[in-house]
Design an enzyme around this catalytic site. Structure first.
Site, mmCIF file in Angstrom:
data_model
loop_
_atom_site.group_PDB
_atom_site.id
_atom_site.type_symbol
_atom_site.label_atom_id
_atom_site.label_comp_id
_atom_site.label_asym_id
_atom_site.label_seq_id
_atom_site.Cartn_x
_atom_site.Cartn_y
_atom_site.Cartn_z
ATOM 1 N N PHE A 297 21.302 29.252 -11.337
ATOM 2 C CA PHE A 297 19.845 29.347 -11.259
ATOM 3 C C PHE A 297 19.449 30.808 -11.077
ATOM 4 C CE2 PHE A 297 16.183 26.472 -10.630
ATOM 5 C CZ PHE A 297 16.679 25.350 -11.265
ATOM 6 N N GLN B 200 3.431 32.318 -7.037
ATOM 7 C CA GLN B 200 4.519 32.382 -8.023
ATOM 8 C C GLN B 200 4.096 31.870 -9.392
ATOM 9 O OE1 GLN B 200 8.446 30.021 -7.770
ATOM 10 N NE2 GLN B 200 9.018 32.173 -7.667
ATOM 11 N N HIS C 116 5.692 30.699 -12.764
ATOM 12 C CA HIS C 116 6.982 30.303 -13.336
ATOM 13 C C HIS C 116 7.019 30.804 -14.775
ATOM 14 C CE1 HIS C 116 10.321 27.910 -14.721
ATOM 15 N NE2 HIS C 116 10.542 27.473 -13.503
ATOM 16 N N LEU D 121 5.705 22.317 -16.667
ATOM 17 C CA LEU D 121 6.923 23.082 -16.430
ATOM 18 C C LEU D 121 8.071 22.714 -17.359
ATOM 19 C CD1 LEU D 121 8.101 25.125 -14.323
ATOM 20 C CD2 LEU D 121 9.272 23.150 -13.369
ATOM 21 N N GLU E 251 13.707 25.810 -14.890
ATOM 22 C CA GLU E 251 14.633 26.930 -14.979
ATOM 23 C C GLU E 251 16.059 26.438 -15.265
ATOM 24 O OE1 GLU E 251 13.736 30.029 -12.133
ATOM 25 O OE2 GLU E 251 15.852 30.066 -11.631
ATOM 26 N N ARG F 170 12.099 34.893 -10.868
ATOM 27 C CA ARG F 170 10.899 34.488 -11.619
ATOM 28 C C ARG F 170 9.843 35.573 -11.733
ATOM 29 N NH1 ARG F 170 10.701 28.356 -9.107
ATOM 30 N NH2 ARG F 170 12.445 27.679 -10.379
ATOM 31 N N HIS G 25 2.862 28.196 -10.328
ATOM 32 C CA HIS G 25 3.876 27.213 -9.964
ATOM 33 C C HIS G 25 4.014 26.968 -8.476
ATOM 34 C CE1 HIS G 25 7.473 24.870 -10.488
ATOM 35 N NE2 HIS G 25 8.213 25.712 -9.804
ATOM 36 N N GLU H 270 5.886 23.213 1.325
ATOM 37 C CA GLU H 270 5.204 24.267 0.571
ATOM 38 C C GLU H 270 3.936 24.753 1.263
ATOM 39 O OE1 GLU H 270 5.024 23.603 -3.634
ATOM 40 O OE2 GLU H 270 3.602 25.247 -3.931
ATOM 41 N N ARG I 295 9.929 33.430 -4.393
ATOM 42 C CA ARG I 295 10.908 32.376 -4.107
ATOM 43 C C ARG I 295 11.942 32.280 -5.220
ATOM 44 N NH1 ARG I 295 11.551 26.844 -5.644
ATOM 45 N NH2 ARG I 295 9.567 26.644 -6.733
HETATM 46 C C1 LIG Z 1 6.968 20.668 -11.905
HETATM 47 C C2 LIG Z 1 7.649 21.220 -10.685
HETATM 48 C C3 LIG Z 1 9.037 21.328 -10.653
HETATM 49 C C4 LIG Z 1 9.665 21.832 -9.523
HETATM 50 N N1 LIG Z 1 11.035 21.919 -9.519
HETATM 51 C C5 LIG Z 1 11.659 22.375 -8.404
HETATM 52 C C6 LIG Z 1 13.086 22.413 -8.339
HETATM 53 O O1 LIG Z 1 13.782 21.998 -9.265
HETATM 54 N N2 LIG Z 1 13.667 22.901 -7.217
HETATM 55 C C7 LIG Z 1 12.937 23.344 -6.155
HETATM 56 O O2 LIG Z 1 13.518 23.777 -5.155
HETATM 57 N N3 LIG Z 1 11.577 23.303 -6.185
HETATM 58 C C8 LIG Z 1 10.927 22.817 -7.271
HETATM 59 N N4 LIG Z 1 9.561 22.772 -7.287
HETATM 60 C C9 LIG Z 1 8.810 23.073 -6.065
HETATM 61 C C10 LIG Z 1 8.925 21.891 -5.099
HETATM 62 O O3 LIG Z 1 8.990 20.694 -5.833
HETATM 63 C C11 LIG Z 1 7.736 21.805 -4.159
HETATM 64 O O4 LIG Z 1 7.515 23.036 -3.543
HETATM 65 C C12 LIG Z 1 7.997 20.777 -3.061
HETATM 66 O O5 LIG Z 1 8.410 19.547 -3.617
HETATM 67 C C13 LIG Z 1 6.764 20.570 -2.202
HETATM 68 O O6 LIG Z 1 6.980 19.481 -1.339
HETATM 69 P P1 LIG Z 1 5.982 19.203 -0.146
HETATM 70 O O7 LIG Z 1 6.553 18.039 0.594
HETATM 71 O O8 LIG Z 1 5.725 20.439 0.612
HETATM 72 O O9 LIG Z 1 4.602 18.803 -0.835
HETATM 73 P P2 LIG Z 1 4.227 17.741 -2.021
HETATM 74 O O10 LIG Z 1 5.396 17.068 -2.585
HETATM 75 O O11 LIG Z 1 3.328 18.487 -2.922
HETATM 76 O O12 LIG Z 1 3.415 16.659 -1.198
HETATM 77 C C14 LIG Z 1 2.132 16.917 -0.653
HETATM 78 C C15 LIG Z 1 1.640 15.652 0.013
HETATM 79 O O13 LIG Z 1 0.440 15.930 0.729
HETATM 80 C C16 LIG Z 1 -0.507 14.941 0.453
HETATM 81 N N5 LIG Z 1 -1.841 15.538 0.658
HETATM 82 C C17 LIG Z 1 -2.295 16.742 0.239
HETATM 83 N N6 LIG Z 1 -3.572 16.915 0.635
HETATM 84 C C18 LIG Z 1 -3.917 15.795 1.318
HETATM 85 C C19 LIG Z 1 -5.116 15.376 1.962
HETATM 86 N N7 LIG Z 1 -6.219 16.115 1.976
HETATM 87 N N8 LIG Z 1 -5.123 14.146 2.543
HETATM 88 C C20 LIG Z 1 -4.014 13.350 2.519
HETATM 89 N N9 LIG Z 1 -2.866 13.718 1.934
HETATM 90 C C21 LIG Z 1 -2.823 14.928 1.344
HETATM 91 C C22 LIG Z 1 -0.220 14.524 -0.980
HETATM 92 O O14 LIG Z 1 -0.746 13.258 -1.248
HETATM 93 C C23 LIG Z 1 1.319 14.521 -0.956
HETATM 94 O O15 LIG Z 1 1.788 13.302 -0.409
HETATM 95 C C24 LIG Z 1 8.909 22.255 -8.411
HETATM 96 C C25 LIG Z 1 7.527 22.142 -8.436
HETATM 97 C C26 LIG Z 1 6.900 21.651 -9.573
HETATM 98 C C27 LIG Z 1 5.399 21.608 -9.578
#
Ligand SMILES: Cc1cc2nc3c(=O)[nH]c(=O)nc-3n(C[C@H](O)[C@H](O)[C@H](O)COP(=O)(O)OP(=O)(O)OC[C@H]3O[C@@H](n4cnc5c(N)ncnc54)[C@H](O)[C@@H]3O)c2cc1C
Length: 575
Positions: free
Chosen positions: A118, A231, A233, A243, A246, A277, A348, A378, A389
């Protein structure tokens, strides 16, 4: 009024992993997860390429120290090195733990977890489940929420964090199904609300990534950290911005311009397509600016470059990155086995966020903490990514710091009582806010104002930045903000009123964008993803420090916080 020992806002990887840890540590705790989507639809489910950990299954020379160094170098030395050490040391254990929970990782022929290359990582250390890694992990975690009896409020929108006397006491939430409002009090509130990609007009993020958690924190006068680091991507599918992982370059794909050159040789001769990136996104943007992009008819001078997989062959493409093949086929009609994919950078990931210590407790300032309030994933900034990142470190952060924050909360909560809250006051305030949106007698539709806002942010605070452009952006933003107070909603009802939700989300987006612009304006240097054309060099003597931005209706006030440097002295960054 509802009550729980712990209320977690967000059901993605970070929130779910934290909930599982609390329930495992102390099964008597009442733990609830609330999400505006169903937890399984959190953006984490879309993660593709993988999760980094030095399992040494493919490369036995790898070490956690090498992973830590790559992460700190990738961050352009802004990451807090104590936090990076925890991230990289604990990585192998959390990945094995996921496997034990049932996550189906891709395998080597001897049955051990497979690992791929990666960007910015010096060894092959990214574990994966084909190119659907987030899907594989999140499904198991959410299954485990049920197994451990965690209460789930799905499709509730949290619209207000309640803090009084320096402590978090609960939230106000809105049931999307019928518009019902509830106050929830809790001994601990944890935010795991994900990113804010929708601040921009082209993003890989889902529609729910609107930065609500960040805006709610800003609304109670707490700071946001390092928000200037957005970031991009390198490989968003053109024109949709979706997306292309990568992992595709990790498996050997090339980036080529209109002249057929692998142009990365001019920008990162050693790492080529697997440079970090920030560097790769700038290279693509510069190629396009120099007229070496491609048009849809194949002629030169257009808005994208190519990601070329053809030499990888059909078998490898279909076994290692089948989802990316499918996306390009379904969305833009390209068969990547025989044609190159059109790509360009897409927004991204958010390196900045809610400042937390290494237990996930939220900071009120450089040296203060908020009682009863934690964050991970995040939306948080612990800061393991600093100014940029590395791929596959974010899923890792969600799992390591989700677990760690869960464990810390399970201890912390033992000494706390349920807070008292004047429920009526908060219900009335939330009810009035929604009613005023419904009553607003404006002239604009949400969609046009949101589009104008996203265009403004994209044009004024993108891959390259400069003072005059950003100043102009702030002025335009104020005009768009005025328009937002003149939005009218067609739907005045209570059932599934998605217009109310979109209007609330637009308010979040606007707060977040203003903080990004103000933080970016004040950082007069180039570091990681923050690239100033008017200050092209990194300036460690003035800016080797974290930004803390306090938002209010009067504007944004900025303070700074030192970076934790333990093992790796800042050096020039070359790839
Ligand atoms: C397309 C894509 C591919 C990716 N691929 C990778 C990868 O291969 N490897 C890697 O390390 N990272 C990757 N990333 C980054 C990584 O996936 C994310 O940073 C990470 O999954 C974020 O997880 P999280 O639990 O912080 O938030 P999220 O999974 O975004 O969850 C946020 C949660 O908060 C809730 N929420 C938000 N606001 C409110 C509100 N006002 N009221 C109630 N609920 C709310 C949502 O409903 C959701 O349940 C990728 C990101 C994307 C977009």
């Amino acid at each position: 009024m509802l009550e729980h020992d712990v209320l977690i806002v967000g059901g993605g990887l970070a929130g779910s992993r934290a909930a599982v840890e609390m329930a495992r540590t102390n099964p008597t705790l009442s733990v609830a997860v609330v999400a505006k989507t169903h937890p399984i639809r959190s953006h984490s489910v879309a993660a593709q390429g993988g999760i980094a950990a030095t399992l040494k299954n493919v490369d036995d020379q790898d070490t956690w120290e090498a992973h830590a160094f790559d992460t700190v170098k990738g961050s352009d030395y802004l990451a807090d090195q104590d936090a990076v050490e925890i991230l990289t040391r604990e990585a192998p254990d959390v990945v094995i733990d996921l496997e034990h929970m049932g996550v189906l990782f891709s395998r080597l022929s001897d049955g051990r977890i497979a690992q791929r290359a990666f960007g910015g990582h010096s060894h092959k250390r990214t574990c994966y489940a084909a190119d659907k890694t987030g899907h594989a992990i999140l499904h198991e975690l959410v299954n485990n929420l049920r197994r451990y009896g965690v209460t789930i409020y799905d499709e509730w929108y949290v619209m207000r964090l309640i803090t009084e006397e320096g402590q978090a006491k609960g939230v106000v939430m809105y049931r999307i199904r019928d518009g019902h409002l509830e106050v929830v009090r809790a001994k601990v509130v944890m935010f795991a609300t994900g990113g804010y990609g929708r601040v921009y007009n082209t993003t890989s993020n889902d529609f729910a990534s609107t930065g609500d958690g960040l805006a709610m924190v800003a609304a109670v006068g707490l700071p946001l950290e390092d928000m200037e680091f957005v970031q991009f991507h390198p490989t968003g599918l053109y024109p949709v911005g979706v997306l292309i992982s990568e992992a595709v370059r990790g498996e050997g794909a090339y980036l080529i311009n209109s002249e057929g050159d692998r142009f990365m040789s001019a920008y990162a001769p050693k790492q080529m397509e697997l440079a970090p990136r920030d560097i790769t996104s700038r290279a693509i943007t510069l190629e396009i600016r120099a007229g070496r992009g491609v048009h849809s008819d194949g002629s030169a001078g257009g808005p994208f470059v190519y990601l070329d997989l053809r030499h990888m062959g059909k078998d490898k493409i279909m076994s290692r990155v089948p989802f990316c093949w499918e996306e390009a086929h379904r969305l833009v009609g390209i068969d990547a086995v025989t044609e190159p994919m059109p790509i360009r950078p897409t927004v991204h990931y958010s390196m900045g966020g809610i400042p937390v210590n290494t237990d996930g407790q939220v900071r009120s300032s450089a040296d203060g903490l908020v009682e009863g309030f934690f964050a991970a994933g995040e939306c948080a900034c612990v800061s393991v990514h600093g100014a940029n990142r590395l791929g596959s470190n974010s899923l890792l952060e969600c799992v390591v710091y989700g677990k760690r924050t869960g464990a810390a909360i399970a201890q912390y909560v033992l000494n706390r009582k349920l807070p008292s809250i004047d429920e009526d006051r908060y219900l009335k305030e939330a009810g009035d806010r929604i009613q005023s949106l419904l009553d607003q007698d404006g002239q604009y539709r949400i969609n046009e104002v949101r589009q104008a806002y996203q265009d403004c942010m994209t044009d004024h605070c993108g891959v390259f930045r400069a003072e005059s452009v950003m100043q102009e952006g702030l002025e335009q933003l104020r005009q768009v903000q005025k328009k937002a107070s003149e939005i009218y909603l067609d739907d005045k009802g209570k059932q599934w009123n998605t217009e109310v939700l979109e209007a609330l989300e637009l308010q979040s987006l606007m707060t977040v964008g203003e903080v990004i612009l103000a933080s970016a304006l004040n950082r007069q240097e180039s570091r990681g993803a923050h690239c100033r054309e008017d200050f092209p060099n990194r300036d460690d003597s003035n800016f080797l420090k974290h930004t803390l931005a306090y938002h209010s209706s009067a504007g944004v006030d900025l303070a700074y916080m030192p970076v934790s440097i333990t093992q790796f002295e800042p050096k020039e960054r070359r790839y």
